[in-house]
Design a protein around this motif. Structure first.
Motif, PDB file in Angstrom:
ATOM      1  N   VAL A 133      -9.112   7.541  -7.377  1.00 48.58           N
ATOM      2  CA  VAL A 133      -8.862   7.839  -5.650  1.00 48.58           C
ATOM      3  C   VAL A 133      -7.498   6.381  -5.594  1.00 48.58           C
ATOM      4  N   LEU A 134      -6.465   7.040  -5.238  1.00 47.88           N
ATOM      5  CA  LEU A 134      -5.207   6.063  -5.402  1.00 47.88           C
ATOM      6  C   LEU A 134      -5.255   4.839  -4.422  1.00 47.88           C
ATOM      7  N   ALA A 135      -6.080   4.848  -3.321  1.00 47.35           N
ATOM      8  CA  ALA A 135      -6.644   3.545  -3.256  1.00 47.35           C
ATOM      9  C   ALA A 135      -7.490   3.991  -1.945  1.00 47.35           C
ATOM     10  N   SER A 136      -7.906   2.462  -1.588  1.00 41.98           N
ATOM     11  CA  SER A 136      -9.770   2.509  -0.697  1.00 41.98           C
ATOM     12  C   SER A 136      -8.677   2.818   0.620  1.00 41.98           C
ATOM     13  N   ILE A 185      -0.103   4.634   8.038  1.00 37.71           N
ATOM     14  CA  ILE A 185       0.286   3.047   7.612  1.00 37.71           C
ATOM     15  C   ILE A 185       0.876   3.166   6.512  1.00 37.71           C
ATOM     16  N   ASP A 186       2.019   1.863   6.053  1.00 32.55           N
ATOM     17  CA  ASP A 186       3.027   2.385   4.960  1.00 32.55           C
ATOM     18  C   ASP A 186       2.338   1.752   4.506  1.00 32.55           C
ATOM     19  N   PHE A 187       2.349   0.812   3.173  1.00 34.61           N
ATOM     20  CA  PHE A 187       1.294   0.242   2.543  1.00 34.61           C
ATOM     21  C   PHE A 187       1.536   0.250   0.528  1.00 34.61           C
ATOM     22  N   ARG A 188       2.099  -0.946  -0.096  1.00 33.66           N
ATOM     23  CA  ARG A 188       1.881  -0.611  -1.238  1.00 33.66           C
ATOM     24  C   ARG A 188       1.233  -1.027  -2.169  1.00 33.66           C
ATOM     25  N   THR A 189       0.662  -0.442  -2.989  1.00 33.11           N
ATOM     26  CA  THR A 189      -0.713  -0.392  -3.654  1.00 33.11           C
ATOM     27  C   THR A 189      -0.790  -0.542  -5.634  1.00 33.11           C
ATOM     28  N   CYS A 190      -0.878  -0.905  -6.322  1.00 31.99           N
ATOM     29  CA  CYS A 190      -1.365  -1.149  -7.828  1.00 31.99           C
ATOM     30  C   CYS A 190      -2.441  -0.585  -8.350  1.00 31.99           C
ATOM     31  N   PRO A 191      -3.129   0.703  -8.395  1.00 31.48           N
ATOM     32  CA  PRO A 191      -4.214   0.755  -8.576  1.00 31.48           C
ATOM     33  C   PRO A 191      -5.430  -0.211  -9.891  1.00 31.48           C
ATOM     34  N   PRO A 199     -12.093  12.112   7.042  1.00 36.30           N
ATOM     35  CA  PRO A 199     -11.542  11.930   5.568  1.00 36.30           C
ATOM     36  C   PRO A 199      -9.761  11.133   5.908  1.00 36.30           C
ATOM     37  N   VAL A 200      -9.894  10.757   4.931  1.00 34.75           N
ATOM     38  CA  VAL A 200      -8.180   9.838   5.362  1.00 34.75           C
ATOM     39  C   VAL A 200      -7.261  10.890   4.358  1.00 34.75           C
ATOM     40  N   VAL A 201      -6.013  10.379   4.164  1.00 36.84           N
ATOM     41  CA  VAL A 201      -4.833  11.183   3.837  1.00 36.84           C
ATOM     42  C   VAL A 201      -4.230  10.452   3.021  1.00 36.84           C
ATOM     43  N   TYR A 202      -3.745  10.219   2.032  1.00 37.06           N
ATOM     44  CA  TYR A 202      -2.985   9.996   1.454  1.00 37.06           C
ATOM     45  C   TYR A 202      -2.129  10.346   0.606  1.00 37.06           C
ATOM     46  N   ALA A 203      -0.972   9.434   1.019  1.00 40.43           N
ATOM     47  CA  ALA A 203       0.760   9.970   0.064  1.00 40.43           C
ATOM     48  C   ALA A 203       1.137   8.854  -0.500  1.00 40.43           C
TER      49      ALA A 203
END
Length: 451
Positions: A103-106, A116-122, A143-147
């Motif tokens: 999963v790229l992000a929780s 919502i735009d954000f920056r994440t470092c798994p 469900p949540v769509v992450y791009a």
């Protein structure tokens, strides 16, 4: 042994200008560099988020319309990773490039129904992502769509900072170099002027400094220096002529005095004491008169401005006419209340010199007139003697000038009276000239009327 301290502020003008240019350029460009860094980072991030937002929105539309496929299709050439995350952080679907990835992000808590735009470092991965998250429905468990798009190396490290810092440093260095060169060029001209001035001595004041072309301050300085040298040369030349003339004028009465005393010493029995004393007194008086005039001219040329006051030119002239005696009759036409600003003792000297000169050269009469005309006080002194030729009208105001040498000496002139009168007139912002008249010679003094 104490260590020598290096001064922070440069001692030379060139160093000071260069230092100021470096400081000011640094102060000006540093905020611009920081702003440029922020703008570049923001522009790259917004570009990434526009792409992820577009892909995420299309995926949500496909999910809601029940036409979502697995793997999730993405636009050709796009590097966006897409995941649909369900409850319990299960990957329900993913794009081909995201297949098999954790999963790229929780899902953000309280995710609203908007992007919502954000920056994440798994955790466990070196890459960071610029991602967009969108809920597929209104329920909290939807469900949540992450791009997500990988953060480029341009934003991950300090490449932008280093690049902008290097450019700022180069610009600061360029500004300092330009300031140093420009200042060095200007100061080089001043150094040349200084070197040329160092070679100019009192024995040769005819040399001049080189005047650079243009109308800038350095050119103006060179022209001012040359103008000052010209005035200095003229002044020194006048002093030399004055010293030569003075020594010549003093030599004659001193020689006569010495000759009389030597005759009395060699031939005492043939010497008439009364005649000897009269002759020595006459020569002594002449020497004293010349020295007095010389001292007056020296004080007039070297002292500062004297205290001036309101002077009635007509009354001053009348008093001087009474004082000068009856050698030659004087016809006076003096207007009342012709007031001027001046030094009384100096103005008395002018009137006295003009009257003395007129009486010594008049045949039968001297005419004196004082009047005020158009804001100017005018004093004219006319004698009925010989006229002064037009070509000699300026020469008579030079020191020790006599148009008729023998005649002027016999009449007691020192050759300084008219020179003194003109110098005093000029010092009072006035003029003294020889002007035309029907007979004889007329001297005209003009001074500003006191308001």
């Amino acid at each position: 042994m104490s260590r020598r301290r290096v001064p922070l502020w440069p001692r030379t003008i060139r160093g000071q200008v260069t230092f100021l240019a470096l400081v000011l350029t640094t102060v000006f460009l540093t905020p611009l560099g920081l702003a440029a860094d922020a703008v570049i980072r923001s522009a790259v991030a917004q570009s990434l988020w526009r792409e992820t937002r577009s892909v995420a929105a299309r995926t949500v539309d496909a999910y809601q319309e029940a036409r979502l496929r697995n793997p999730i299709p993405v636009p050709a050439g796009s590097r966006v990773l897409v995941q649909v995350i369900g409850p319990g952080n299960h990957v329900l679907a993913a794009s081909e490039s995201a297949a098999g990835l954790p999963v790229l992000a929780s899902p953000p808590s309280g995710l609203p129904d908007r992007a919502i735009d954000f920056r994440t470092c798994p955790a466990g991965r070196r890459e960071c992502y610029h991602a967009t998250a969108i809920l597929t429905g209104s329920r909290a468990e939807a469900p949540v769509v992450y791009a997500a798009a990988r953060t480029p190396g341009l934003l991950r490290g300090h490449l932008i900072d280093i690049s902008i810092g290097v450019q700022v440093a180069l610009l600061v260095g360029l500004a300092g170099w330009v300031a140093a060169k420009a200042t060095g060029r200007a100061l080089g001209t001043i150094d040349n002027i200084k070197a040329e001035l160092a070679h100019i001595t009192a024995s040769d004041l005819s040399r001049r400094v080189c005047e650079p072309p243009g109308d800038d301050e350095i050119s103006g300085l060179a022209r001012t220096v040359n103008s000052t040298l010209a005035r200095l040369e003229h002044s020194v030349e006048q002093q030399r002529r004055f010293a030569a003339d003075a020594s010549h004028e003093l030599r004659t009465p001193i020689a006569g005095l010495r000759a009389q005393l030597e005759d009395a010493w060699l031939y005492p029995e043939d010497t008439d004491l009364r005649s000897l004393v009269q002759g020595t007194l006459r020569d002594t008086d002449r020497i004293e008169t010349i020295i007095t005039d010389l001292l007056f001219m020296a004080r007039l040329g070297s002292s500062g401005p004297a205290v001036q006051e309101r002077v009635d030119l007509g009354r001053l002239t009348a008093e001087e006419i009474r004082r000068c005696g009856e050698r030659v009759p004087v016809a006076a036409d003096l207007q009342d209340d012709v007031m001027v600003h001046g030094v009384p003792t100096h103005l008395v000297r002018v009137v006295a010199n003009l009257l003395d000169n007129a009486q010594r050269h008049a045949d039968r009469q001297v005419t004196v007139q004082v009047r005020a005309t158009r804001g100017t006080a005018v004093l004219s002194v006319t004698n009925d003697g010989d006229r002064i030729p037009v070509e000699d009208r300026e020469r008579v105001f030079q020191r020790f000038t006599r148009l008729d040498e023998a005649r002027s000496r016999n009449r007691g002139g020192t050759g300084l009276g008219l020179a003194i009168a003109r110098d005093v007139a000029i010092a009072h912002d006035g003029t003294l000239r020889v002007e035309d008249c029907s007979t004889g010679t007329r001297f005209v003094l003009r001074l500003p009327v006191a308001e």
